[in-house]
Design a protein around this motif. Structure first.
Motif, PDB file in Angstrom:
ATOM      1  N   PHE A  97       0.834  -1.203   0.000  1.00  0.00           N
ATOM      2  CA  PHE A  97       0.000   0.000   0.000  1.00  0.00           C
ATOM      3  C   PHE A  97       0.870   1.255   0.000  1.00  0.00           C
ATOM      4  O   PHE A  97       0.633   2.194  -0.760  1.00  0.00           O
ATOM      5  CB  PHE A  97      -0.912  -0.025   1.223  1.00  0.00           C
ATOM      6  N   ILE A  98       1.877   1.255   0.836  1.00  0.00           N
ATOM      7  CA  ILE A  98       2.782   2.410   0.916  1.00  0.00           C
ATOM      8  C   ILE A  98       3.531   2.601  -0.398  1.00  0.00           C
ATOM      9  O   ILE A  98       3.647   3.727  -0.907  1.00  0.00           O
ATOM     10  CB  ILE A  98       3.755   2.225   2.091  1.00  0.00           C
ATOM     11  N   MET A  99       4.024   1.531  -0.970  1.00  0.00           N
ATOM     12  CA  MET A  99       4.766   1.614  -2.232  1.00  0.00           C
ATOM     13  C   MET A  99       3.920   2.226  -3.344  1.00  0.00           C
ATOM     14  O   MET A  99       4.367   3.118  -4.070  1.00  0.00           O
ATOM     15  CB  MET A  99       5.228   0.214  -2.651  1.00  0.00           C
ATOM     16  N   LEU A 100       2.691   1.759  -3.488  1.00  0.00           N
ATOM     17  CA  LEU A 100       1.887   2.229  -4.622  1.00  0.00           C
ATOM     18  C   LEU A 100       1.497   3.701  -4.466  1.00  0.00           C
ATOM     19  O   LEU A 100       1.453   4.454  -5.452  1.00  0.00           O
ATOM     20  CB  LEU A 100       0.665   1.330  -4.822  1.00  0.00           C
ATOM     21  N   TYR A 101       1.228   4.132  -3.234  1.00  0.00           N
ATOM     22  CA  TYR A 101       0.871   5.535  -3.049  1.00  0.00           C
ATOM     23  C   TYR A 101       2.076   6.454  -3.178  1.00  0.00           C
ATOM     24  O   TYR A 101       1.958   7.578  -3.692  1.00  0.00           O
ATOM     25  CB  TYR A 101       0.154   5.750  -1.712  1.00  0.00           C
TER      26      TYR A 101
ATOM     27  N   THR B 139     -10.610   2.638  -3.804  1.00  0.00           N
ATOM     28  CA  THR B 139     -10.953   3.092  -2.460  1.00  0.00           C
ATOM     29  C   THR B 139     -10.499   4.532  -2.221  1.00  0.00           C
ATOM     30  O   THR B 139     -11.185   5.299  -1.544  1.00  0.00           O
ATOM     31  CB  THR B 139     -10.328   2.166  -1.412  1.00  0.00           C
ATOM     32  N   GLY B 140      -9.360   4.909  -2.768  1.00  0.00           N
ATOM     33  CA  GLY B 140      -8.855   6.262  -2.591  1.00  0.00           C
ATOM     34  C   GLY B 140      -9.634   7.293  -3.392  1.00  0.00           C
ATOM     35  O   GLY B 140      -9.973   8.370  -2.883  1.00  0.00           O
ATOM     36  N   VAL B 141      -9.950   6.982  -4.653  1.00  0.00           N
ATOM     37  CA  VAL B 141     -10.680   7.964  -5.471  1.00  0.00           C
ATOM     38  C   VAL B 141     -12.134   8.089  -5.018  1.00  0.00           C
ATOM     39  O   VAL B 141     -12.764   9.127  -5.243  1.00  0.00           O
ATOM     40  CB  VAL B 141     -10.594   7.636  -6.980  1.00  0.00           C
TER      41      VAL B 141
ATOM     42  N   LEU C  83     -16.236  -0.234   7.058  1.00  0.00           N
ATOM     43  CA  LEU C  83     -15.141  -0.139   8.025  1.00  0.00           C
ATOM     44  C   LEU C  83     -13.781  -0.206   7.333  1.00  0.00           C
ATOM     45  O   LEU C  83     -12.833   0.478   7.735  1.00  0.00           O
ATOM     46  CB  LEU C  83     -15.272  -1.261   9.051  1.00  0.00           C
ATOM     47  N   CYS C  84     -13.715  -1.033   6.293  1.00  0.00           N
ATOM     48  CA  CYS C  84     -12.459  -1.160   5.561  1.00  0.00           C
ATOM     49  C   CYS C  84     -12.009   0.181   5.007  1.00  0.00           C
ATOM     50  O   CYS C  84     -10.888   0.633   5.266  1.00  0.00           O
ATOM     51  CB  CYS C  84     -12.619  -2.166   4.417  1.00  0.00           C
ATOM     52  N   ASN C  85     -12.891   0.847   4.247  1.00  0.00           N
ATOM     53  CA  ASN C  85     -12.427   2.084   3.613  1.00  0.00           C
ATOM     54  C   ASN C  85     -12.375   3.254   4.564  1.00  0.00           C
ATOM     55  O   ASN C  85     -11.751   4.272   4.264  1.00  0.00           O
ATOM     56  CB  ASN C  85     -13.266   2.424   2.385  1.00  0.00           C
ATOM     57  N   TRP C  86     -13.009   3.150   5.698  1.00  0.00           N
ATOM     58  CA  TRP C  86     -12.788   4.150   6.751  1.00  0.00           C
ATOM     59  C   TRP C  86     -11.307   4.121   7.128  1.00  0.00           C
ATOM     60  O   TRP C  86     -10.659   5.167   7.240  1.00  0.00           O
ATOM     61  CB  TRP C  86     -13.672   3.822   7.940  1.00  0.00           C
ATOM     62  N   MET C  87     -10.774   2.923   7.296  1.00  0.00           N
ATOM     63  CA  MET C  87      -9.373   2.793   7.661  1.00  0.00           C
ATOM     64  C   MET C  87      -8.430   3.018   6.466  1.00  0.00           C
ATOM     65  O   MET C  87      -7.434   3.722   6.568  1.00  0.00           O
ATOM     66  CB  MET C  87      -9.122   1.411   8.263  1.00  0.00           C
ATOM     67  N   VAL C  88      -8.745   2.404   5.323  1.00  0.00           N
ATOM     68  CA  VAL C  88      -7.851   2.497   4.163  1.00  0.00           C
ATOM     69  C   VAL C  88      -7.742   3.937   3.669  1.00  0.00           C
ATOM     70  O   VAL C  88      -6.650   4.411   3.333  1.00  0.00           O
ATOM     71  CB  VAL C  88      -8.324   1.570   3.037  1.00  0.00           C
TER      72      VAL C  88
ATOM     73  N   MET D 157      -2.883  -1.601   8.376  1.00  0.00           N
ATOM     74  CA  MET D 157      -2.644  -2.816   9.153  1.00  0.00           C
ATOM     75  C   MET D 157      -3.915  -3.214   9.907  1.00  0.00           C
ATOM     76  O   MET D 157      -4.286  -4.394   9.958  1.00  0.00           O
ATOM     77  CB  MET D 157      -1.503  -2.598  10.148  1.00  0.00           C
ATOM     78  N   LEU D 158      -4.614  -2.228  10.451  1.00  0.00           N
ATOM     79  CA  LEU D 158      -5.836  -2.505  11.204  1.00  0.00           C
ATOM     80  C   LEU D 158      -6.877  -3.158  10.300  1.00  0.00           C
ATOM     81  O   LEU D 158      -7.502  -4.159  10.676  1.00  0.00           O
ATOM     82  CB  LEU D 158      -6.374  -1.204  11.804  1.00  0.00           C
ATOM     83  N   PHE D 159      -7.085  -2.600   9.098  1.00  0.00           N
ATOM     84  CA  PHE D 159      -8.098  -3.165   8.197  1.00  0.00           C
ATOM     85  C   PHE D 159      -7.781  -4.613   7.844  1.00  0.00           C
ATOM     86  O   PHE D 159      -8.669  -5.469   7.841  1.00  0.00           O
ATOM     87  CB  PHE D 159      -8.221  -2.296   6.933  1.00  0.00           C
ATOM     88  N   PHE D 160      -6.514  -4.902   7.564  1.00  0.00           N
ATOM     89  CA  PHE D 160      -6.151  -6.259   7.140  1.00  0.00           C
ATOM     90  C   PHE D 160      -6.260  -7.237   8.302  1.00  0.00           C
ATOM     91  O   PHE D 160      -6.745  -8.365   8.136  1.00  0.00           O
ATOM     92  CB  PHE D 160      -4.736  -6.261   6.564  1.00  0.00           C
ATOM     93  N   ALA D 161      -5.846  -6.813   9.472  1.00  0.00           N
ATOM     94  CA  ALA D 161      -5.900  -7.692  10.642  1.00  0.00           C
ATOM     95  C   ALA D 161      -7.332  -8.026  11.029  1.00  0.00           C
ATOM     96  O   ALA D 161      -7.619  -9.127  11.515  1.00  0.00           O
ATOM     97  CB  ALA D 161      -5.178  -7.037  11.816  1.00  0.00           C
TER      98      ALA D 161
END
Length: 288
Positions: free
Chosen positions: A67-71, A79-81, A170-175, A200-204
Protein backbone atom coordinates in the motif's frame (compact mmCIF):
# COMPACT_ATOMS: atom_id res chain seq x y z
CA UNK A 1 7.25 20.98 10.35
CA UNK A 2 6.51 17.47 9.01
CA UNK A 3 2.84 17.41 10.06
CA UNK A 4 0.28 19.18 7.85
CA UNK A 5 -2.54 20.78 9.87
CA UNK A 6 -6.09 19.62 9.04
CA UNK A 7 -7.15 22.89 7.37
CA UNK A 8 -4.25 22.58 4.91
CA UNK A 9 -4.88 18.85 4.55
CA UNK A 10 -8.50 19.51 3.52
CA UNK A 11 -7.35 21.79 0.70
CA UNK A 12 -4.80 19.24 -0.48
CA UNK A 13 -7.47 16.56 -0.54
CA UNK A 14 -9.72 18.68 -2.77
CA UNK A 15 -6.80 19.64 -5.03
CA UNK A 16 -5.84 15.97 -5.38
CA UNK A 17 -9.40 14.97 -6.22
CA UNK A 18 -9.63 17.73 -8.83
CA UNK A 19 -6.40 16.65 -10.52
CA UNK A 20 -7.70 13.09 -10.86
CA UNK A 21 -10.90 14.25 -12.57
CA UNK A 22 -8.89 15.93 -15.34
CA UNK A 23 -6.24 13.23 -15.72
CA UNK A 24 -6.01 11.65 -19.16
CA UNK A 25 -7.62 8.28 -19.79
CA UNK A 26 -4.24 6.70 -20.52
CA UNK A 27 -2.61 7.92 -17.32
CA UNK A 28 -5.64 7.05 -15.18
CA UNK A 29 -5.74 3.48 -16.50
CA UNK A 30 -1.98 2.90 -16.15
CA UNK A 31 -1.88 4.26 -12.62
CA UNK A 32 -4.91 2.19 -11.64
CA UNK A 33 -3.49 -0.93 -13.28
CA UNK A 34 -0.22 -0.60 -11.38
CA UNK A 35 -2.04 0.20 -8.14
CA UNK A 36 -4.17 -2.93 -8.43
CA UNK A 37 -1.17 -5.07 -9.35
CA UNK A 38 1.08 -3.90 -6.51
CA UNK A 39 -1.68 -4.21 -3.91
CA UNK A 40 -2.38 -7.73 -5.18
CA UNK A 41 1.27 -8.68 -4.79
CA UNK A 42 1.14 -7.32 -1.25
CA UNK A 43 -1.97 -9.44 -0.55
CA UNK A 44 -0.24 -12.55 -1.93
CA UNK A 45 2.79 -11.77 0.23
CA UNK A 46 0.66 -11.27 3.35
CA UNK A 47 -1.27 -14.52 2.85
CA UNK A 48 1.98 -16.39 2.17
CA UNK A 49 3.57 -15.14 5.37
CA UNK A 50 0.42 -15.85 7.41
CA UNK A 51 0.27 -19.43 6.07
CA UNK A 52 4.00 -20.09 6.42
CA UNK A 53 4.23 -18.76 9.98
CA UNK A 54 0.78 -19.80 11.17
CA UNK A 55 0.40 -16.29 12.64
CA UNK A 56 -2.17 -14.16 10.74
CA UNK A 57 -0.97 -11.01 12.49
CA UNK A 58 2.36 -11.33 10.64
CA UNK A 59 0.51 -10.95 7.35
CA UNK A 60 -1.33 -7.87 8.64
CA UNK A 61 1.93 -6.28 9.78
CA UNK A 62 3.55 -6.80 6.37
CA UNK A 63 0.64 -6.08 4.00
CA UNK A 64 0.92 -2.24 4.27
CA UNK A 65 4.30 -2.41 2.49
CA UNK A 66 2.53 -2.72 -0.86
CA UNK A 67 0.00 0.00 0.00
CA UNK A 68 2.78 2.41 0.92
CA UNK A 69 4.77 1.61 -2.23
CA UNK A 70 1.89 2.23 -4.62
CA UNK A 71 0.87 5.54 -3.05
CA UNK A 72 4.43 6.82 -2.92
CA UNK A 73 4.65 6.11 -6.66
CA UNK A 74 1.45 8.03 -7.33
CA UNK A 75 -0.74 5.08 -8.35
CA UNK A 76 -4.47 4.91 -7.67
CA UNK A 77 -6.93 2.61 -5.92
CA UNK A 78 -10.70 2.67 -6.22
CA UNK A 79 -10.95 3.09 -2.46
CA UNK A 80 -8.85 6.26 -2.59
CA UNK A 81 -10.68 7.96 -5.47
CA UNK A 82 -14.01 7.18 -3.79
CA UNK A 83 -12.86 9.47 -0.99
CA UNK A 84 -10.99 12.26 -2.78
CA UNK A 85 -12.57 12.82 -6.20
CA UNK A 86 -16.12 13.74 -5.05
CA UNK A 87 -14.69 16.51 -2.87
CA UNK A 88 -13.76 18.48 -6.00
CA UNK A 89 -17.40 18.30 -7.12
CA UNK A 90 -18.72 19.24 -3.68
CA UNK A 91 -16.26 22.16 -3.58
CA UNK A 92 -17.59 23.32 -6.98
CA UNK A 93 -14.22 23.35 -8.67
CA UNK A 94 -14.53 24.77 -12.23
CA UNK A 95 -15.11 22.08 -14.85
CA UNK A 96 -15.67 19.27 -12.35
CA UNK A 97 -18.93 17.44 -13.08
CA UNK A 98 -20.69 14.32 -11.84
CA UNK A 99 -19.92 12.74 -15.20
CA UNK A 100 -16.22 13.45 -14.65
CA UNK A 101 -16.31 11.86 -11.20
CA UNK A 102 -18.08 8.74 -12.49
CA UNK A 103 -15.63 8.54 -15.43
CA UNK A 104 -12.70 8.53 -13.00
CA UNK A 105 -14.29 5.85 -10.82
CA UNK A 106 -15.06 3.65 -13.82
CA UNK A 107 -11.54 3.91 -15.26
CA UNK A 108 -9.89 3.23 -11.90
CA UNK A 109 -12.16 0.21 -11.31
CA UNK A 110 -11.23 -1.24 -14.71
CA UNK A 111 -7.52 -0.53 -14.22
CA UNK A 112 -7.46 -2.02 -10.71
CA UNK A 113 -9.32 -5.13 -11.90
CA UNK A 114 -6.96 -5.65 -14.83
CA UNK A 115 -3.89 -5.30 -12.60
CA UNK A 116 -5.32 -7.65 -9.98
CA UNK A 117 -6.26 -10.28 -12.58
CA UNK A 118 -2.76 -10.13 -14.05
CA UNK A 119 -1.20 -10.87 -10.67
CA UNK A 120 -3.84 -13.54 -9.92
CA UNK A 121 -2.82 -15.40 -13.10
CA UNK A 122 0.90 -15.01 -12.38
CA UNK A 123 0.55 -16.21 -8.80
CA UNK A 124 -1.62 -19.13 -9.93
CA UNK A 125 1.29 -20.21 -12.12
CA UNK A 126 3.59 -19.95 -9.11
CA UNK A 127 1.21 -21.81 -6.77
CA UNK A 128 0.71 -24.69 -9.25
CA UNK A 129 4.15 -24.78 -10.91
CA UNK A 130 2.69 -23.71 -14.23
CA UNK A 131 -0.59 -25.61 -13.67
CA UNK A 132 1.34 -28.88 -13.71
CA UNK A 133 0.38 -29.87 -10.16
CA UNK A 134 -2.27 -29.12 -7.51
CA UNK A 135 -1.98 -25.78 -5.67
CA UNK A 136 0.53 -25.55 -2.84
CA UNK A 137 -0.55 -24.70 0.72
CA UNK A 138 -0.78 -20.97 0.02
CA UNK A 139 -2.87 -21.57 -3.11
CA UNK A 140 -5.22 -23.83 -1.17
CA UNK A 141 -5.56 -21.20 1.56
CA UNK A 142 -6.53 -18.57 -1.01
CA UNK A 143 -9.14 -20.94 -2.45
CA UNK A 144 -10.68 -21.38 1.00
CA UNK A 145 -10.71 -17.59 1.55
CA UNK A 146 -12.84 -17.24 -1.57
CA UNK A 147 -15.29 -19.85 -0.34
CA UNK A 148 -15.68 -18.52 3.20
CA UNK A 149 -16.09 -14.90 2.12
CA UNK A 150 -18.75 -15.56 -0.52
CA UNK A 151 -20.74 -18.65 0.39
CA UNK A 152 -20.10 -17.92 4.06
CA UNK A 153 -22.01 -14.64 3.75
CA UNK A 154 -24.68 -16.20 1.52
CA UNK A 155 -25.53 -18.76 4.22
CA UNK A 156 -26.79 -15.91 6.41
CA UNK A 157 -28.94 -14.25 3.75
CA UNK A 158 -29.80 -10.60 4.40
CA UNK A 159 -27.80 -10.60 7.64
CA UNK A 160 -24.77 -11.82 5.72
CA UNK A 161 -25.21 -9.08 3.10
CA UNK A 162 -25.48 -6.44 5.83
CA UNK A 163 -22.34 -7.77 7.53
CA UNK A 164 -20.47 -7.73 4.23
CA UNK A 165 -21.55 -4.14 3.53
CA UNK A 166 -20.52 -2.95 7.00
CA UNK A 167 -17.14 -4.66 6.65
CA UNK A 168 -16.72 -2.72 3.41
CA UNK A 169 -17.60 0.53 5.20
CA UNK A 170 -15.14 -0.14 8.02
CA UNK A 171 -12.46 -1.16 5.56
CA UNK A 172 -12.43 2.08 3.61
CA UNK A 173 -12.79 4.15 6.75
CA UNK A 174 -9.37 2.79 7.66
CA UNK A 175 -7.85 2.50 4.16
CA UNK A 176 -8.80 6.05 3.18
CA UNK A 177 -7.39 7.29 6.47
CA UNK A 178 -4.18 5.64 5.30
CA UNK A 179 -4.53 7.18 1.83
CA UNK A 180 -4.73 10.72 3.19
CA UNK A 181 -1.79 9.84 5.43
CA UNK A 182 0.29 10.25 2.26
CA UNK A 183 -0.91 13.88 2.18
CA UNK A 184 -0.65 14.42 5.93
CA UNK A 185 3.15 14.37 6.19
CA UNK A 186 6.01 15.82 4.15
CA UNK A 187 8.76 13.32 4.97
CA UNK A 188 9.02 9.78 3.61
CA UNK A 189 9.05 8.30 7.12
CA UNK A 190 6.06 10.35 8.18
CA UNK A 191 4.03 9.32 5.14
CA UNK A 192 4.90 5.64 5.62
CA UNK A 193 3.95 5.64 9.31
CA UNK A 194 0.67 7.49 8.70
CA UNK A 195 -0.29 4.95 6.03
CA UNK A 196 0.92 1.85 7.87
CA UNK A 197 -1.22 2.00 11.00
CA UNK A 198 -4.80 2.15 9.64
CA UNK A 199 -4.06 -0.24 6.75
CA UNK A 200 -2.64 -2.82 9.15
CA UNK A 201 -5.84 -2.50 11.20
CA UNK A 202 -8.10 -3.17 8.20
CA UNK A 203 -6.15 -6.26 7.14
CA UNK A 204 -5.90 -7.69 10.64
CA UNK A 205 -9.65 -7.29 11.16
CA UNK A 206 -10.45 -9.00 7.81
CA UNK A 207 -12.54 -6.10 6.57
CA UNK A 208 -13.56 -6.17 2.90
CA UNK A 209 -11.43 -4.22 0.39
CA UNK A 210 -12.75 -4.20 -3.17
CA UNK A 211 -9.32 -4.11 -4.84
CA UNK A 212 -7.72 -6.77 -2.63
CA UNK A 213 -10.75 -8.95 -3.40
CA UNK A 214 -10.19 -8.42 -7.13
CA UNK A 215 -7.07 -10.52 -6.59
CA UNK A 216 -8.14 -12.97 -3.87
CA UNK A 217 -11.35 -14.22 -5.43
CA UNK A 218 -10.30 -14.71 -9.08
CA UNK A 219 -7.15 -16.32 -7.68
CA UNK A 220 -9.33 -18.54 -5.50
CA UNK A 221 -11.31 -19.64 -8.56
CA UNK A 222 -8.07 -20.51 -10.35
CA UNK A 223 -7.04 -22.52 -7.28
CA UNK A 224 -10.20 -24.63 -7.45
CA UNK A 225 -12.27 -22.80 -4.84
CA UNK A 226 -15.82 -24.15 -4.72
CA UNK A 227 -17.68 -20.95 -5.54
CA UNK A 228 -18.66 -19.27 -8.81
CA UNK A 229 -17.81 -15.93 -10.40
CA UNK A 230 -21.40 -14.81 -9.76
CA UNK A 231 -21.03 -15.82 -6.09
CA UNK A 232 -18.00 -13.53 -5.98
CA UNK A 233 -19.75 -10.58 -7.65
CA UNK A 234 -23.07 -10.81 -5.77
CA UNK A 235 -21.82 -12.00 -2.38
CA UNK A 236 -18.63 -9.95 -2.22
CA UNK A 237 -17.47 -7.48 -4.87
CA UNK A 238 -20.62 -5.41 -5.48
CA UNK A 239 -21.61 -4.97 -1.79
CA UNK A 240 -17.94 -4.36 -0.92
CA UNK A 241 -17.66 -1.60 -3.53
CA UNK A 242 -20.81 0.03 -2.12
CA UNK A 243 -19.50 -0.23 1.44
CA UNK A 244 -16.09 1.13 0.46
CA UNK A 245 -17.74 4.14 -1.19
CA UNK A 246 -19.86 4.95 1.86
CA UNK A 247 -17.03 4.37 4.34
CA UNK A 248 -14.36 6.41 2.59
CA UNK A 249 -16.50 9.33 1.47
CA UNK A 250 -18.59 9.67 4.63
CA UNK A 251 -16.17 8.95 7.46
CA UNK A 252 -13.00 10.37 5.90
CA UNK A 253 -13.55 12.69 2.95
CA UNK A 254 -16.69 14.54 4.07
CA UNK A 255 -15.77 14.49 7.75
CA UNK A 256 -12.53 16.35 7.08
CA UNK A 257 -13.93 18.60 4.34
CA UNK A 258 -16.98 19.77 6.30
CA UNK A 259 -15.15 20.49 9.55
CA UNK A 260 -11.91 21.93 8.15
CA UNK A 261 -12.63 23.32 4.67
CA UNK A 262 -16.18 24.47 5.44
CA UNK A 263 -15.78 25.06 9.16
CA UNK A 264 -18.91 26.28 10.93
CA UNK A 265 -18.68 29.39 13.09
CA UNK A 266 -17.67 28.51 16.65
CA UNK A 267 -20.46 28.73 19.23
CA UNK A 268 -20.42 31.95 21.24
CA UNK A 269 -17.17 33.10 19.70
CA UNK A 270 -16.27 35.73 17.17
CA UNK A 271 -14.84 34.58 13.83
CA UNK A 272 -11.48 35.97 14.92
CA UNK A 273 -11.28 33.32 17.63
CA UNK A 274 -11.42 30.59 15.00
CA UNK A 275 -8.66 32.31 13.03
CA UNK A 276 -6.54 32.62 16.16
CA UNK A 277 -7.04 28.95 16.93
CA UNK A 278 -5.81 27.97 13.45
CA UNK A 279 -2.89 30.33 13.77
CA UNK A 280 -1.88 28.72 17.06
CA UNK A 281 -1.74 25.32 15.35
CA UNK A 282 0.66 26.68 12.71
CA UNK A 283 4.32 27.04 13.77
CA UNK A 284 5.77 30.53 13.71
CA UNK A 285 8.43 31.21 11.04
CA UNK A 286 12.05 30.90 12.18
CA UNK A 287 13.89 34.17 12.71
CA UNK A 288 17.59 34.68 13.01
Amino acid sequence: MDYIVPSELAKKMVDTGESKVFMSTRDTLIRAYMGGAILSLAAAFAVTMAVKTGVPLIGALLFPIGFIMLYLMGYDLLTGVFTLVPLALIDRRPGVTLQGVLRNWGLVFCGNFAGALTVALMMAIVFTFGFSQPPDEVGRAIGHIGESRTLGYAEHGAAGMLTLFIRGVLCNWMVSTGAIGALMARSLAGKALAMWMPVMLFFAMAFEHSVVNMFLFPSGLLMGGEFSFMDYMVWNEIPTVAGNLVGGLTFVGLAIYITHARTARARGAAPAAVVADDAAATPAPHTA
